[in-house]
Design a protein around this motif. Structure first.
Motif, PDB file in Angstrom:
ATOM      1  N   LEU A 180       0.830  -1.203   0.000  1.00 27.00           N
ATOM      2  CA  LEU A 180       0.000   0.000   0.000  1.00 27.00           C
ATOM      3  C   LEU A 180       0.868   1.257   0.000  1.00 27.00           C
ATOM      4  CD1 LEU A 180      -2.747   1.400   0.211  1.00 27.00           C
ATOM      5  CD2 LEU A 180      -2.622   1.135   2.705  1.00 27.00           C
ATOM      6  N   ALA A 181       1.911   1.248   0.849  1.00 28.38           N
ATOM      7  CA  ALA A 181       2.809   2.406   0.908  1.00 28.38           C
ATOM      8  C   ALA A 181       3.527   2.597  -0.423  1.00 28.38           C
ATOM      9  CB  ALA A 181       3.820   2.215   2.040  1.00 28.38           C
ATOM     10  N   SER A 182       3.889   1.497  -1.078  1.00 24.40           N
ATOM     11  CA  SER A 182       4.554   1.587  -2.376  1.00 24.40           C
ATOM     12  C   SER A 182       3.621   2.173  -3.430  1.00 24.40           C
ATOM     13  CB  SER A 182       5.034   0.196  -2.813  1.00 24.40           C
ATOM     14  OG  SER A 182       5.718   0.258  -4.041  1.00 24.40           O
ATOM     15  N   TRP A 183       2.367   1.736  -3.427  1.00 22.64           N
ATOM     16  CA  TRP A 183       1.378   2.245  -4.386  1.00 22.64           C
ATOM     17  C   TRP A 183       1.199   3.752  -4.230  1.00 22.64           C
ATOM     18  CZ3 TRP A 183      -3.748   4.093  -3.468  1.00 22.64           C
ATOM     19  CH2 TRP A 183      -4.511   4.275  -4.638  1.00 22.64           C
ATOM     20  N   VAL A 184       1.168   4.217  -2.978  1.00 28.16           N
ATOM     21  CA  VAL A 184       1.028   5.655  -2.724  1.00 28.16           C
ATOM     22  C   VAL A 184       2.300   6.401  -3.110  1.00 28.16           C
ATOM     23  CG1 VAL A 184       0.693   7.410  -0.930  1.00 28.16           C
ATOM     24  CG2 VAL A 184      -0.669   5.306  -0.885  1.00 28.16           C
ATOM     25  N   ALA A 185       3.465   5.864  -2.721  1.00 25.99           N
ATOM     26  CA  ALA A 185       4.737   6.549  -2.952  1.00 25.99           C
ATOM     27  C   ALA A 185       5.061   6.682  -4.437  1.00 25.99           C
ATOM     28  CB  ALA A 185       5.868   5.807  -2.241  1.00 25.99           C
ATOM     29  N   LEU A 186       4.668   5.682  -5.222  1.00 23.05           N
ATOM     30  CA  LEU A 186       4.987   5.708  -6.648  1.00 23.05           C
ATOM     31  C   LEU A 186       4.175   6.749  -7.415  1.00 23.05           C
ATOM     32  CD1 LEU A 186       5.379   1.874  -7.290  1.00 23.05           C
ATOM     33  CD2 LEU A 186       7.182   3.601  -7.320  1.00 23.05           C
ATOM     34  N   ALA A 187       3.237   7.412  -6.729  1.00 21.92           N
ATOM     35  CA  ALA A 187       2.473   8.487  -7.370  1.00 21.92           C
ATOM     36  C   ALA A 187       3.320   9.747  -7.538  1.00 21.92           C
ATOM     37  CB  ALA A 187       1.218   8.800  -6.558  1.00 21.92           C
ATOM     38  N   GLY A 188       4.465   9.799  -6.866  1.00 21.08           N
ATOM     39  CA  GLY A 188       5.335  10.966  -6.979  1.00 21.08           C
ATOM     40  C   GLY A 188       5.726  11.512  -5.624  1.00 21.08           C
ATOM     41  N   THR A 189       6.287  12.709  -5.632  1.00 19.44           N
ATOM     42  CA  THR A 189       6.755  13.333  -4.389  1.00 19.44           C
ATOM     43  C   THR A 189       5.633  13.469  -3.373  1.00 19.44           C
ATOM     44  OG1 THR A 189       8.405  14.581  -5.643  1.00 19.44           O
ATOM     45  CG2 THR A 189       7.912  15.341  -3.415  1.00 19.44           C
ATOM     46  N   GLY A 190       4.442  13.847  -3.871  1.00 22.42           N
ATOM     47  CA  GLY A 190       3.299  13.981  -2.963  1.00 22.42           C
ATOM     48  C   GLY A 190       2.982  12.676  -2.263  1.00 22.42           C
ATOM     49  N   GLY A 191       3.091  11.564  -2.981  1.00 17.32           N
ATOM     50  CA  GLY A 191       2.828  10.258  -2.378  1.00 17.32           C
ATOM     51  C   GLY A 191       3.836   9.912  -1.306  1.00 17.32           C
ATOM     52  N   ILE A 192       5.090  10.247  -1.544  1.00 22.05           N
ATOM     53  CA  ILE A 192       6.136   9.996  -0.545  1.00 22.05           C
ATOM     54  C   ILE A 192       5.868  10.798   0.720  1.00 22.05           C
ATOM     55  CG2 ILE A 192       8.604  10.265  -0.055  1.00 22.05           C
ATOM     56  CD1 ILE A 192       9.089   9.803  -3.065  1.00 22.05           C
ATOM     57  N   VAL A 193       5.456  12.052   0.534  1.00 19.34           N
ATOM     58  CA  VAL A 193       5.138  12.906   1.684  1.00 19.34           C
ATOM     59  C   VAL A 193       3.960  12.335   2.461  1.00 19.34           C
ATOM     60  CG1 VAL A 193       4.327  15.192   2.386  1.00 19.34           C
ATOM     61  CG2 VAL A 193       6.079  14.989   0.618  1.00 19.34           C
ATOM     62  N   VAL A 194       2.926  11.885   1.735  1.00 15.58           N
ATOM     63  CA  VAL A 194       1.752  11.287   2.393  1.00 15.58           C
ATOM     64  C   VAL A 194       2.162  10.066   3.200  1.00 15.58           C
ATOM     65  CG1 VAL A 194      -0.419  10.050   1.985  1.00 15.58           C
ATOM     66  CG2 VAL A 194       0.061  12.159   0.747  1.00 15.58           C
ATOM     67  N   ASP A 195       2.975   9.191   2.607  1.00 16.47           N
ATOM     68  CA  ASP A 195       3.461   8.005   3.325  1.00 16.47           C
ATOM     69  C   ASP A 195       4.193   8.394   4.609  1.00 16.47           C
ATOM     70  OD1 ASP A 195       2.520   5.946   1.797  1.00 16.47           O
ATOM     71  OD2 ASP A 195       4.370   5.605   0.688  1.00 16.47           O
ATOM     72  N   ALA A 196       5.089   9.370   4.482  1.00 13.48           N
ATOM     73  CA  ALA A 196       5.892   9.774   5.634  1.00 13.48           C
ATOM     74  C   ALA A 196       5.029  10.359   6.740  1.00 13.48           C
ATOM     75  CB  ALA A 196       6.955  10.789   5.194  1.00 13.48           C
ATOM     76  N   VAL A 197       4.066  11.199   6.378  1.00 11.47           N
ATOM     77  CA  VAL A 197       3.208  11.837   7.377  1.00 11.47           C
ATOM     78  C   VAL A 197       2.314  10.808   8.061  1.00 11.47           C
ATOM     79  CG1 VAL A 197       1.316  13.465   7.708  1.00 11.47           C
ATOM     80  CG2 VAL A 197       3.256  14.097   6.254  1.00 11.47           C
TER      81      VAL A 197
END
Length: 380
Positions: free
Chosen positions: A317-334
């Motif tokens: 799930l985290a990979s699916w979100v992160a692969l959306a781009g920088t915004g996805g990485i930020v969402v995962d981290a938060v």
């Protein structure tokens, strides 16, 4: 991105340290061979030393788990970032529950889930997964349990009852060996992850071993985590499975050490938690008059079974979100930071610390206050 993944990997290494302190020190704390704080200090130092003794397991992770493609390894730093989130969150959930699950399998599950989403099933070398991860997961706790069973029988056969307290001295030595062995196996897993990240990011040649600075920072991170003490899991492993006597503790630690060191030499990325739990159960069966709390053992076994898929789902799930781009990485981290903070806050509602672990393992400490109060009131 590589720097972020390295930092997150070191945080996982820290959680691995306090999650797995119980593997070495639950039994000597339970028998009174070592004071809680002294025990975790010894474990921290020896985990630090053990991390420098081998890199076989690190090479299994950095060069075997994920297949290499035409352009190098098929996993990216973003996917590794997502996999680490899965591993860390599962580690903290099981710590909160006091469940001695496998930090190693949480890491493997998180990485596998993230890699499948990002690069497909072909990115995973199933032969390595089966031979170096699944097979040890099945055989190691059984082997350790059998060795511990036999060692317990021998210990109680050749010694008289009044001599068995001497095993406390032996426990200091054997628990120290477990800590050393744990450092040789578990610290290497984070070394492997960081090396894999450096290879995927183009900072290190494919197939190369961990750099010296990677070994040093991983050794320090797991040692620091170990010193904080995973008191919840220490309580479960020390008294939740069976009542531990010094002879049992000595046998369990000896069996755990032998199994971990043999597996490390072969490059098997086994779960030291499973090995330690199997050893404790083996001693409970081996000592006449002892009993194993099979309900607790069943909970632990369920945790073992679901660790890889649970961490894998979170990593996917985290990979699916992160692969959306920088915004996805930020969402995962938060989101991960919020969950980690929530777990920490919730854990304070039912705090387990060195004092409470010592009380649990000293029944007399629970009785004395009541006796003093009764005597003061004139009632015997």
């Amino acid at each position: 991105m590589v720097a972020l993944v390295v930092a997150l990997a070191l945080f996982f290494d820290f959680t691995n340290g306090f999650h797995d302190t119980a593997n070495a020190m639950a039994t000597p704390i339970a028998t009174g061979a070592l004071k809680p704080r002294v025990a975790v200090a010894i474990a921290a130092v020896l985990n630090l030393v053990g991390a420098f003794l081998s890199t076989e397991v690190a090479n299994t992770i950095s060069g075997g788990l994920i297949r290499e493609g035409a352009g190098g390894v098929q996993i990216t730093p973003v996917m590794i970032f997502a996999g680490l989130i899965g591993a860390i969150l599962w580690n903290l959930v099981t710590w909160l529950l006091g469940l001695p699950s496998s930090s190693s399998h949480a890491l493997f599950g998180g990485l596998i889930g993230a890699a499948i989403v990002g690069a497909g099933f072909g990115a995973i070398d199933l032969s390595v997964v089966l031979s170096k991860i699944v097979l040890p997961a099945v055989l190691a706790p059984i082997t350790a349990g059998l060795v511990a069973f036999l060692a317990t029988r021998i210990a109680y056969t050749v010694t008289k009852k009044k001599q068995r307290s001497r095993f406390k001295i032996g426990q200091i030595f054997t628990s120290s060996l477990v800590s050393l062995a744990h450092g040789t196996n578990d610290a290497q897993k984070t070394m492997g992850v960081i090396t894999l990240t450096l290879i995927a990011g183009g900072f290190q040649a494919t197939g190369s071993s961990p750099e010296l600075w990677v070994i040093i920072v991983c050794a320090l991170a797991i040692a620091l985590g170990t010193y904080t003490g995973g008191w919840r899991i220490i309580r479960t492993l020390g008294t939740g499975l069976t009542e531990i006597e010094p002879g049992q503790g000595f046998a369990a630690e000896a069996a755990t050490t032998a199994t971990i060191l043999a597996s490390t030499h072969l490059g098997f990325a086994l779960s030291t938690t499973q090995v330690a739990s199997g050893s404790v159960i083996g001693t409970g069966i081996g000592r006449k008059g002892a009993s194993v709390r099979w309900r607790t053992a069943g909970r632990i076994a369920i945790g073992w079974l679901i660790t890889i898929p649970a961490a894998g789902l979170v990593g996917a799930l985290a990979s699916w979100v992160a692969l959306a781009g920088t915004g996805g990485i930020v969402v995962d981290a938060v989101v991960a930071a919020v969950i980690i903070f929530a777990i920490f806050v919730y854990s304070r509602r039912n705090r387990v610390d060195p004092a409470s672990v010592a009380v649990v393992n000293d029944p007399a400490a629970l009785v004395r206050p009541k006796r003093r109060k009764a005597k003061k009131g004139g009632v015997r």
